[in-house]
Design an enzyme around this catalytic site. Structure first.
Site, short mmCIF file in Angstrom:
data_model
loop_
_atom_site.label_atom_id
_atom_site.label_comp_id
_atom_site.label_asym_id
_atom_site.label_seq_id
_atom_site.Cartn_x
_atom_site.Cartn_y
_atom_site.Cartn_z
N LYS A 119 59.31 -5.79 22.24
CA LYS A 119 59.05 -8.00 22.53
C LYS A 119 61.15 -8.24 21.64
O LYS A 119 61.89 -8.77 21.77
CB LYS A 119 59.05 -8.45 22.27
CG LYS A 119 59.11 -10.14 22.89
CD LYS A 119 57.50 -10.91 21.89
CE LYS A 119 56.23 -10.28 22.95
NZ LYS A 119 55.19 -11.29 22.58
N GLU B 44 57.82 2.75 15.82
CA GLU B 44 57.49 3.56 16.77
C GLU B 44 57.89 3.75 18.05
O GLU B 44 58.28 4.73 18.51
CB GLU B 44 55.45 3.44 17.23
CG GLU B 44 54.59 3.53 15.56
CD GLU B 44 54.37 2.48 15.67
OE1 GLU B 44 52.89 1.89 14.76
OE2 GLU B 44 55.17 1.33 15.93
N GLY C 169 51.75 -9.27 23.77
CA GLY C 169 51.48 -7.60 24.35
C GLY C 169 50.17 -7.25 25.09
O GLY C 169 50.59 -6.76 26.50
N ARG C 170 48.75 -7.78 23.87
CA ARG C 170 48.02 -7.44 25.13
C ARG C 170 47.79 -7.98 26.25
O ARG C 170 47.34 -7.64 27.67
CB ARG C 170 46.50 -7.36 24.85
CG ARG C 170 46.80 -8.56 23.60
CD ARG C 170 46.02 -8.57 22.99
NE ARG C 170 45.44 -10.30 22.13
CZ ARG C 170 46.15 -10.49 21.02
NH1 ARG C 170 47.14 -10.07 19.98
NH2 ARG C 170 45.77 -11.86 20.42
N GLU D 157 41.90 -7.07 19.49
CA GLU D 157 42.73 -7.87 19.16
C GLU D 157 43.08 -9.09 19.06
O GLU D 157 43.17 -9.98 17.94
CB GLU D 157 43.93 -6.90 19.19
CG GLU D 157 45.19 -7.26 18.23
CD GLU D 157 46.82 -6.53 19.20
OE1 GLU D 157 46.34 -5.43 18.09
OE2 GLU D 157 47.21 -7.20 20.11
N HIS E 208 26.36 11.84 30.18
CA HIS E 208 26.51 12.40 28.99
C HIS E 208 27.20 12.50 27.99
O HIS E 208 27.69 13.46 27.52
CB HIS E 208 26.99 13.89 30.83
CG HIS E 208 26.24 13.95 31.81
ND1 HIS E 208 25.28 14.85 32.32
CD2 HIS E 208 26.28 13.08 32.96
CE1 HIS E 208 24.60 14.33 33.15
NE2 HIS E 208 25.34 14.02 34.11
N LYS F 175 51.03 -2.20 8.20
CA LYS F 175 52.86 -1.70 9.09
C LYS F 175 53.48 -1.71 8.00
O LYS F 175 54.67 -1.14 7.63
CB LYS F 175 53.10 -3.21 9.76
CG LYS F 175 52.87 -2.44 11.53
CD LYS F 175 53.11 -3.45 12.49
CE LYS F 175 53.02 -3.36 13.68
NZ LYS F 175 53.04 -4.14 14.70
#
Length: 526
Positions: free
Chosen positions: A212, A218, A269-270, A356, A387, A502
């Site tokens: 954005k 990253e 973002g999410r 978040e 399992h 960050k």
């Protein structure tokens, strides 16, 4: 007028704390249980139902939750959100992800722009671009079609779109809608980018850079990694890359990209899978028509979530049962358990979306609160999880509420009969058995084999996982998280908790460290 009050100040919450607790094992046993399963159920969309019979609620608790919904003005706050109020108080922003898939209220303007028209325009631009790629009108330098699309992004730019791609991949292959294979690079760990690049033919690959701000460390690092690989292959990176970014970012008008598609600050973002963030990669992978079906399912749930009748609003109902479990019954976590391999990354996406959003200890006004908020979220697809960690869920010292997801039919539409039943029947038999086992338990004189039961769960039952039901499923959980944030009076739409690390990482890379930070930096040879 909206009243933004803390949960523990509401009269309905005081009443909820005093409500008689039910014996879940008792009410879920025998004919009582059979009747509950038939009754405690409400449709999400056609072909998708929320069943909460195995939750520790009864008609009295549900009636109090209805009072809480009204006293907290949950639907009214949702209406305020989709009509363009500044709901994100931390960043003083509108919250508009629902607007990417439909117009729920009146015209929403920001910075002099009709935002619904803005999102529709971006979707049309993406659709046109994807169709040109599929038709061979946009090609590589040799005039050959692109066969693979690679998304470069992290957090919400990766988790949601990746989960949605994996959820639709088999369906698309079965239904003739599979256009391009998609891969995802997210981790700044060079092994992540290298593994993807080693698995594809870069000459026939199109890369989608998602940031954005255009400054995500990253993502830009991985972009450089990819550009280096393209250069080594003798390829012009600008002919192999598109950007999804804001109109004001440095990526927006750069000659480094074939095209740029836009998002804005009003979509976190999410919550961005139904925006250009998910739209570009999913339209390239499956075609714009499939992405439109996905949006349609989400829009239908958004409309249903406006219903003020709690028992006819499965998103608000799911949310408030979760508030009851978290704040009154004291359960610390929720496990999301999809009995569908296609949803293998869906719990990871929900981890970000939920934790978040509602992992907050101050209210919307920055004041400390005296009650717990968002639960821990984790999960794996069934039957694999059985399992793995179900031992703790069945017999551990903590009770963990469970959210199952199951479908009557598989995506592939074909199956084989083995030992008298199909694979899909075996899968569904397991989820049915687990719900009852968790709720009812089993008495045994051998304490090691004793199951106390009383462990609550709900299940979302679908006919089949399709693009439309997937969109509905996504919007169900997005709106559930939203309603819980309203009930807890927290701001669900900022994420300051991700920022401090960050900032310190940049100090480490600039060698501006002291104390423990310097020692850790030295230990890691930075």
């Amino acid at each position: 007028m909206l009243n933004w009050n803390n949960l523990d100040t509401l009269a309905s919450y005081q009443e909820l704390e005093k409500a008689e607790r039910i014996n879940l094992a008792e009410v879920m046993s025998g004919e009582n249980g059979a009747e509950r399963v038939k009754t405690y159920s409400t449709p999400i969309v056609d072909g998708l139902t929320f069943n909460y019979a195995a939750k520790a609620v009864d008609d009295n608790v549900l009636a109090i939750l209805d009072k809480l919904a009204k006293e907290a003005q949950l639907v009214e706050k949702y209406e305020s959100l989709y009509n363009g109020a500044v709901i994100n108080t931390g960043e003083k922003r509108l919250v508009l992800h629902q607007l990417t898939r439909g117009q729920l209220g009146g015209k929403v303007e920001a910075d002099g722009v009709d935002k619904r028209e803005f999102y529709v325009t971006q979707q049309k631009r993406i659709a046109e671009f994807a169709n040109q790629v599929h038709a061979g009108e946009i090609t590589n330098a040799a005039g050959e079609k692109f066969t693979t699309v690679v998304q470069i992004g992290i957090g919400g730019s990766d988790l949601g779109p990746r989960a949605m791609y994996l959820a639709m991949e088999n369906w698309a292959k079965k239904n003739g809608a599979f256009k391009m294979e998609a891969k995802f690079i997210s981790n700044v760990d060079p092994d992540d980018a290298a593994a993807v690049l080693n698995s594809i033919d870069v000459e026939h690959s199109l890369f989608v850079l998602v940031s954005k701000s255009g400054t995500t460390l990253e993502t830009l690092t991985n972009e450089s990694f990819v550009k280096d690989a393209l250069a080594k292959a003798g390829l012009d990176a600008s002919k192999h890359m598109i950007a999804v970014t804001s109109e004001t970012s440095p990526l927006a008008k750069s000659d480094d990209y074939l095209a740029a598609f836009f998002m804005d600050d009003f979509i976190g973002g999410r919550y961005s899978s139904t925006s250009a963030v998910g739209g570009a990669v999913l339209s390239l992978a499956f075609g714009p028509e499939v992405f439109a079906q996905f949006l349609e399912g989400a829009a239908e749930v958004d409309r249903r979530a406006t219903n003020k009748n709690l028992l006819e609003n499965p998103e608000m109902l799911d949310a408030l049962i979760g508030v009851y479990e978290r704040n009154v019954l004291g359960y610390p976590a929720t496990a999301v358990l999809p009995y569908s391999q296609a949803l293998s990354r869906f719990p990871a996406h929900l981890q970000q979306m939920d934790m978040e959003s509602n992992g907050k200890s101050v209210n919307r006004f920055g004041e400390p609160i005296d009650y717990v908020t968002g639960p821990l979220i984790f999960g794996e697809p069934g039957t694999n999880g059985q399992h793995s960690f179900y031992q703790l869920l069945h017999q551990g010292t903590d009770i963990v509420p469970l959210q199952f997801i199951g479908f009557k039919d598989s995506q592939i539409g074909t199956d084989v009969v083995i030992q008298g039943s199909t694979s899909q029947q075996k899968l569904c038999a397991n989820v049915a058995a687990q719900i009852v086992a968790f709720a009812c338990g089993k008495a045994d004189d051998n304490r090691n084999k004793n199951f106390e039961g009383g462990r609550p769960s709900s299940i979302i039952i679908g006919e089949q996982l399709t693009p439309k039901t997937l969109g509905a499923l996504l919007a169900h959980f997005e709106n559930k998280v939203m309603f819980q944030g309203f009930a807890w009076n927290v701001n669900s739409f900022d994420q300051e908790g991700v920022q401090l690390g960050k900032v310190l990482a940049k100090r480490v890379l600039a060698h501006e460290t002291d104390g423990a930070l310097k020692v850790y930096s030295d230990l890691l040879n930075i």
